[in-house]
Design a protein around this motif. Structure first.
Motif, PDB file in Angstrom:
ATOM      1  N   MET A   1       0.832  -1.177   0.000  1.00 39.21           N
ATOM      2  CA  MET A   1       0.000   0.000   0.000  1.00 39.21           C
ATOM      3  C   MET A   1       0.880   1.245   0.000  1.00 39.21           C
ATOM      4  SD  MET A   1      -3.148   0.004  -0.224  1.00 39.21           S
ATOM      5  CE  MET A   1      -4.356   1.230  -0.355  1.00 39.21           C
ATOM      6  N   TYR A   2       0.350   2.336  -0.457  1.00 36.15           N
ATOM      7  CA  TYR A   2       1.094   3.587  -0.554  1.00 36.15           C
ATOM      8  C   TYR A   2       1.045   4.379   0.750  1.00 36.15           C
ATOM      9  CZ  TYR A   2       0.867   2.865  -5.609  1.00 36.15           C
ATOM     10  OH  TYR A   2       0.985   2.359  -6.860  1.00 36.15           O
ATOM     11  N   THR A   3       2.141   5.092   1.015  1.00 38.52           N
ATOM     12  CA  THR A   3       2.113   6.043   2.122  1.00 38.52           C
ATOM     13  C   THR A   3       1.328   7.274   1.656  1.00 38.52           C
ATOM     14  OG1 THR A   3       4.111   7.227   1.437  1.00 38.52           O
ATOM     15  CG2 THR A   3       4.420   5.275   2.859  1.00 38.52           C
ATOM     16  N   ASP A   4       0.974   8.134   2.598  1.00 40.10           N
ATOM     17  CA  ASP A   4       0.254   9.366   2.234  1.00 40.10           C
ATOM     18  C   ASP A   4       1.082  10.215   1.278  1.00 40.10           C
ATOM     19  OD1 ASP A   4      -1.938   8.646   3.740  1.00 40.10           O
ATOM     20  OD2 ASP A   4      -1.385   9.883   5.477  1.00 40.10           O
ATOM     21  N   GLU A   5       2.387  10.271   1.501  1.00 34.81           N
ATOM     22  CA  GLU A   5       3.253  11.072   0.623  1.00 34.81           C
ATOM     23  C   GLU A   5       3.314  10.476  -0.784  1.00 34.81           C
ATOM     24  OE1 GLU A   5       5.663  13.986  -0.926  1.00 34.81           O
ATOM     25  OE2 GLU A   5       4.376  13.999   0.838  1.00 34.81           O
ATOM     26  N   GLN A   6       3.414   9.167  -0.895  1.00 35.04           N
ATOM     27  CA  GLN A   6       3.416   8.520  -2.205  1.00 35.04           C
ATOM     28  C   GLN A   6       2.098   8.770  -2.928  1.00 35.04           C
ATOM     29  OE1 GLN A   6       4.316   4.585  -0.709  1.00 35.04           O
ATOM     30  NE2 GLN A   6       6.381   4.645  -1.603  1.00 35.04           N
ATOM     31  N   ARG A   7       1.003   8.683  -2.201  1.00 40.48           N
ATOM     32  CA  ARG A   7      -0.315   8.945  -2.802  1.00 40.48           C
ATOM     33  C   ARG A   7      -0.383  10.375  -3.308  1.00 40.48           C
ATOM     34  NH1 ARG A   7      -5.568   8.141  -3.493  1.00 40.48           N
ATOM     35  NH2 ARG A   7      -7.174   9.355  -2.473  1.00 40.48           N
ATOM     36  N   ARG A   8       0.100  11.328  -2.512  1.00 48.20           N
ATOM     37  CA  ARG A   8       0.102  12.735  -2.913  1.00 48.20           C
ATOM     38  C   ARG A   8       0.939  12.923  -4.184  1.00 48.20           C
ATOM     39  NH1 ARG A   8       2.600  17.179  -3.036  1.00 48.20           N
ATOM     40  NH2 ARG A   8       4.568  16.508  -2.175  1.00 48.20           N
ATOM     41  N   GLN A   9       2.098  12.272  -4.255  1.00 50.15           N
ATOM     42  CA  GLN A   9       2.956  12.390  -5.434  1.00 50.15           C
ATOM     43  C   GLN A   9       2.267  11.801  -6.670  1.00 50.15           C
ATOM     44  OE1 GLN A   9       6.717  10.635  -4.355  1.00 50.15           O
ATOM     45  NE2 GLN A   9       7.246  12.330  -2.988  1.00 50.15           N
ATOM     46  N   HIS A  10       1.590  10.672  -6.516  1.00 48.76           N
ATOM     47  CA  HIS A  10       0.867  10.078  -7.641  1.00 48.76           C
ATOM     48  C   HIS A  10      -0.251  10.997  -8.125  1.00 48.76           C
ATOM     49  CE1 HIS A  10       2.930   6.271  -7.824  1.00 48.76           C
ATOM     50  NE2 HIS A  10       2.726   6.058  -6.530  1.00 48.76           N
ATOM     51  N   ILE A  11      -0.950  11.606  -7.199  1.00 53.63           N
ATOM     52  CA  ILE A  11      -2.028  12.525  -7.584  1.00 53.63           C
ATOM     53  C   ILE A  11      -1.452  13.753  -8.279  1.00 53.63           C
ATOM     54  CG2 ILE A  11      -3.870  14.028  -6.702  1.00 53.63           C
ATOM     55  CD1 ILE A  11      -4.327  11.849  -4.500  1.00 53.63           C
ATOM     56  N   CYS A  12      -0.329  14.252  -7.787  1.00 51.10           N
ATOM     57  CA  CYS A  12       0.337  15.381  -8.471  1.00 51.10           C
ATOM     58  C   CYS A  12       0.695  14.994  -9.911  1.00 51.10           C
ATOM     59  CB  CYS A  12       1.600  15.804  -7.722  1.00 51.10           C
ATOM     60  SG  CYS A  12       1.322  16.777  -6.239  1.00 51.10           S
ATOM     61  N   GLY A  13       1.215  13.788 -10.100  1.00 54.28           N
ATOM     62  CA  GLY A  13       1.541  13.320 -11.449  1.00 54.28           C
ATOM     63  C   GLY A  13       0.312  13.230 -12.331  1.00 54.28           C
ATOM     64  N   LEU A  14      -0.777  12.717 -11.773  1.00 53.20           N
ATOM     65  CA  LEU A  14      -2.043  12.645 -12.506  1.00 53.20           C
ATOM     66  C   LEU A  14      -2.500  14.048 -12.898  1.00 53.20           C
ATOM     67  CD1 LEU A  14      -4.655  11.139 -13.439  1.00 53.20           C
ATOM     68  CD2 LEU A  14      -5.514  11.531 -11.107  1.00 53.20           C
ATOM     69  N   GLN A  15      -2.453  14.974 -11.962  1.00 53.38           N
ATOM     70  CA  GLN A  15      -2.894  16.342 -12.234  1.00 53.38           C
ATOM     71  C   GLN A  15      -2.008  16.997 -13.297  1.00 53.38           C
ATOM     72  OE1 GLN A  15      -2.756  17.488  -8.094  1.00 53.38           O
ATOM     73  NE2 GLN A  15      -4.991  17.390  -7.891  1.00 53.38           N
ATOM     74  N   GLN A  16      -0.706  16.753 -13.229  1.00 49.73           N
ATOM     75  CA  GLN A  16       0.188  17.292 -14.258  1.00 49.73           C
ATOM     76  C   GLN A  16      -0.168  16.735 -15.634  1.00 49.73           C
ATOM     77  OE1 GLN A  16       4.008  16.179 -12.694  1.00 49.73           O
ATOM     78  NE2 GLN A  16       4.144  17.973 -11.367  1.00 49.73           N
ATOM     79  N   ASP A  17      -0.403  15.428 -15.697  1.00 54.82           N
ATOM     80  CA  ASP A  17      -0.763  14.809 -16.978  1.00 54.82           C
ATOM     81  C   ASP A  17      -2.088  15.360 -17.509  1.00 54.82           C
ATOM     82  OD1 ASP A  17       1.549  13.327 -16.969  1.00 54.82           O
ATOM     83  OD2 ASP A  17       0.595  11.434 -16.426  1.00 54.82           O
ATOM     84  N   LEU A  18      -3.066  15.533 -16.636  1.00 57.13           N
ATOM     85  CA  LEU A  18      -4.352  16.093 -17.079  1.00 57.13           C
ATOM     86  C   LEU A  18      -4.181  17.519 -17.593  1.00 57.13           C
ATOM     87  CD1 LEU A  18      -6.617  14.669 -14.248  1.00 57.13           C
ATOM     88  CD2 LEU A  18      -6.801  14.118 -16.690  1.00 57.13           C
ATOM     89  N   ARG A  19      -3.295  18.289 -16.977  1.00 60.12           N
ATOM     90  CA  ARG A  19      -3.041  19.655 -17.445  1.00 60.12           C
ATOM     91  C   ARG A  19      -2.366  19.644 -18.820  1.00 60.12           C
ATOM     92  NH1 ARG A  19      -3.500  23.844 -13.795  1.00 60.12           N
ATOM     93  NH2 ARG A  19      -1.773  25.021 -14.700  1.00 60.12           N
ATOM     94  N   VAL A  20      -1.508  18.667 -19.054  1.00 59.83           N
ATOM     95  CA  VAL A  20      -0.879  18.541 -20.378  1.00 59.83           C
ATOM     96  C   VAL A  20      -1.947  18.238 -21.422  1.00 59.83           C
ATOM     97  CG1 VAL A  20       0.642  17.089 -21.779  1.00 59.83           C
ATOM     98  CG2 VAL A  20       1.407  17.894 -19.532  1.00 59.83           C
ATOM     99  N   ILE A  21      -2.842  17.319 -21.105  1.00 57.26           N
ATOM    100  CA  ILE A  21      -3.868  16.890 -22.050  1.00 57.26           C
ATOM    101  C   ILE A  21      -4.919  17.979 -22.261  1.00 57.26           C
ATOM    102  CG2 ILE A  21      -5.763  15.243 -22.415  1.00 57.26           C
ATOM    103  CD1 ILE A  21      -3.973  13.220 -20.789  1.00 57.26           C
ATOM    104  N   GLN A  22      -5.395  18.572 -21.188  1.00 51.60           N
ATOM    105  CA  GLN A  22      -6.518  19.503 -21.262  1.00 51.60           C
ATOM    106  C   GLN A  22      -6.073  20.959 -21.351  1.00 51.60           C
ATOM    107  OE1 GLN A  22      -8.882  18.386 -17.858  1.00 51.60           O
ATOM    108  NE2 GLN A  22      -9.445  16.426 -18.762  1.00 51.60           N
ATOM    109  N   GLY A  23      -4.803  21.208 -21.192  1.00 51.33           N
ATOM    110  CA  GLY A  23      -4.302  22.575 -21.206  1.00 51.33           C
ATOM    111  C   GLY A  23      -4.207  23.106 -19.793  1.00 51.33           C
ATOM    112  N   SER A  24      -3.154  23.841 -19.529  1.00 52.50           N
ATOM    113  CA  SER A  24      -2.934  24.305 -18.164  1.00 52.50           C
ATOM    114  C   SER A  24      -4.022  25.265 -17.697  1.00 52.50           C
ATOM    115  CB  SER A  24      -1.556  24.949 -18.031  1.00 52.50           C
ATOM    116  OG  SER A  24      -1.446  26.028 -18.929  1.00 52.50           O
ATOM    117  N   ALA A  25      -4.714  25.931 -18.635  1.00 56.68           N
ATOM    118  CA  ALA A  25      -5.765  26.872 -18.235  1.00 56.68           C
ATOM    119  C   ALA A  25      -7.025  26.147 -17.755  1.00 56.68           C
ATOM    120  CB  ALA A  25      -6.112  27.793 -19.396  1.00 56.68           C
ATOM    121  N   THR A  26      -7.267  24.945 -18.280  1.00 61.61           N
ATOM    122  CA  THR A  26      -8.505  24.240 -17.921  1.00 61.61           C
ATOM    123  C   THR A  26      -8.262  23.007 -17.060  1.00 61.61           C
ATOM    124  OG1 THR A  26      -8.420  22.953 -19.958  1.00 61.61           O
ATOM    125  CG2 THR A  26      -9.699  25.004 -20.009  1.00 61.61           C
TER     126      THR A  26
END
Length: 175
Positions: A1-26
């Protein structure tokens, strides 16, 4: 299982990828929290890609987000720089050889218009007399001691000259 910090890092990566796909403005802000904007961005992605619209990031959604973001990055990113010179303490002397010397010789040949007194170098991969003379000419033009020794300072002056002046659009066929 992931630690809270690992989970936070994974979510940050997901959010970065979504910003790449959808544009940083949206895209969602990079917070490390799977918040309402992240859920909405995931739902939007799922809808656009004919996935079940849940707002949750299952393995299929995750993999598709990562693949699309990487594909966009590969099309839009600057080409990666390649470190060629062996190391900062290296001094190349006559008779030395290595793959990076082929590259040096090729780069120098690309700059011959700026060094009209020099002859084209033969691609030998060896720090021969002709390459040493070409390096000394470069050192003189860069205000460095013209000793013909290839060190990190000389390499950096050469790389800067080539990067800024050596490669022109008209060097490419079909341009």
């Amino acid at each position: 299982m992931y630690t809270d910090e690992q989970r936070r890092q994974h979510i940050c990566g997901l959010q970065q990828d979504l910003r790449v796909i959808q544009g940083s403005a949206t895209g969602p802000k990079i917070s490390g929290t799977y918040d309402a904007p992240t859920t909405e961005a995931v739902k939007h992605f799922q809808q656009q890609n004919n996935l079940p619209v849940t707002g949750q990031t299952d393995i299929g959604t995750w993999d598709m987000i990562v693949q699309q973001a990487n594909a966009i990055r590969s099309r839009t990113a600057q080409p990666l720089a390649v470190r060629i010179f062996p190391n900062a303490a290296q001094v190349v002397l006559p008779g030395d050889h290595g793959r990076f010397l082929y590259i040096l010789q090729g780069m120098f040949n690309g700059l011959l218009a700026q060094f009209p007194a020099c002859l084209p170098l033969v691609y030998t991969g060896i720090y021969d007399a002709a390459t040493e003379n070409a390096v000394a000419a470069l050192q003189r033009s860069a205000g460095l001691p013209a000793n013909g020794r290839l060190d990190a300072s000389t390499w950096n002056a050469f790389a800067h000259l080539y990067s800024n002046d050596g490669l022109q659009t008209d060097d490419f066929v079909g341009q």
